[in-house]
Design a protein around this motif. Sequence first.
Motif, short mmCIF file in Angstrom:
data_model
loop_
_atom_site.label_atom_id
_atom_site.label_comp_id
_atom_site.label_asym_id
_atom_site.label_seq_id
_atom_site.Cartn_x
_atom_site.Cartn_y
_atom_site.Cartn_z
N HIS A 142 26.84 0.92 7.89
CA HIS A 142 28.28 0.88 7.67
C HIS A 142 28.81 2.21 7.12
O HIS A 142 28.11 2.91 6.39
N ALA A 180 28.64 0.07 12.39
CA ALA A 180 29.50 -1.08 12.10
C ALA A 180 30.63 -0.63 11.18
O ALA A 180 30.39 -0.27 10.02
N GLU A 244 23.27 -5.84 10.92
CA GLU A 244 23.95 -5.42 12.13
C GLU A 244 22.90 -5.02 13.17
O GLU A 244 21.94 -4.32 12.85
#
Length: 303
Positions: A142, A180, A244
């Motif tokens: 992220h 992500a 993810e």
Amino acid sequence: MVTFVSYLELYISDAFNYLGGRRGEAEATNVVIGVPFDSTSSFRVGARYAPERIREASQYIETYSYRAGMDFDDVDYYDAGNIATVPNVMTTLTRVERVVAELAHQEKRPIILGGEHTITLGAIKGLIKFHPDLKVIIFDAHFDLRDEYPEGQKISHATVTRRLIDDIGSERVLLVGVRAFSRYELEVANSSDIRYFTSCYLNKSKYDEIIKELKNFISTSKCYISLDLDVIDPSYAPAVQNPEIEGLHPTMVLDILHALCKDEKLVGFDIVEFTPLFDYSGTTSVLAAKIVCEVLTYTFARD
């Protein structure tokens, strides 16, 4: 002797010590510290239990590193236990900052077992006092570039990178393995000087090209590495707070870490976002323990 600003901010774990003991306290270059904290977790909780599970898993892994060409028995380290965290994020970050600053003052390298990703902010604030040119490499699925998450909360595990670039500048932060993020975060990343490599780019690139770019980034400065375990594909690391797909292979991550850690650039490291409550097979705890073992060994490896 390892001493701290306030010893009461540290307690000695009654469970396992990392890889079996606390040895070489006075001489240790590397000091292992747990930060059992996950008060801002937004999906899976339980990262507060990670330091002890990583220590437990470390008892059962083999310790020879073929990348480093040496055994962990030749590494000087000291497991100092855990910082005594509290639910308040600012209080906990202040404690992390003070302990890390004291270690840096003694020219020791903190190896931090998280805990959620917010703890990185405390560690960087502790180190920047002694390494003003410090650069930070973050392995993460992220961006963590939201300004608030949830609404009204400026400091959380989803805003770590945003707060970090507020503190030290975007040009001193590099992200590895991102995949992500929201459209807003992508706009923030592309409008700043922050550098990032997506997992798609990394998975299609040659290792030597990636490593060359990363080493150039830290060529004139010391570095801190923060490894969010969700950077690794959930097929290898399923027990993370926000998994993810399309992540990195552990081999790639370990190869990159070896290149970055072996030439005395590293002044601190953390591994975060492992949540043992979802580690049904024990795979993620073993992976986390192995990564820490390899990083500790790499810091003593020389070409």
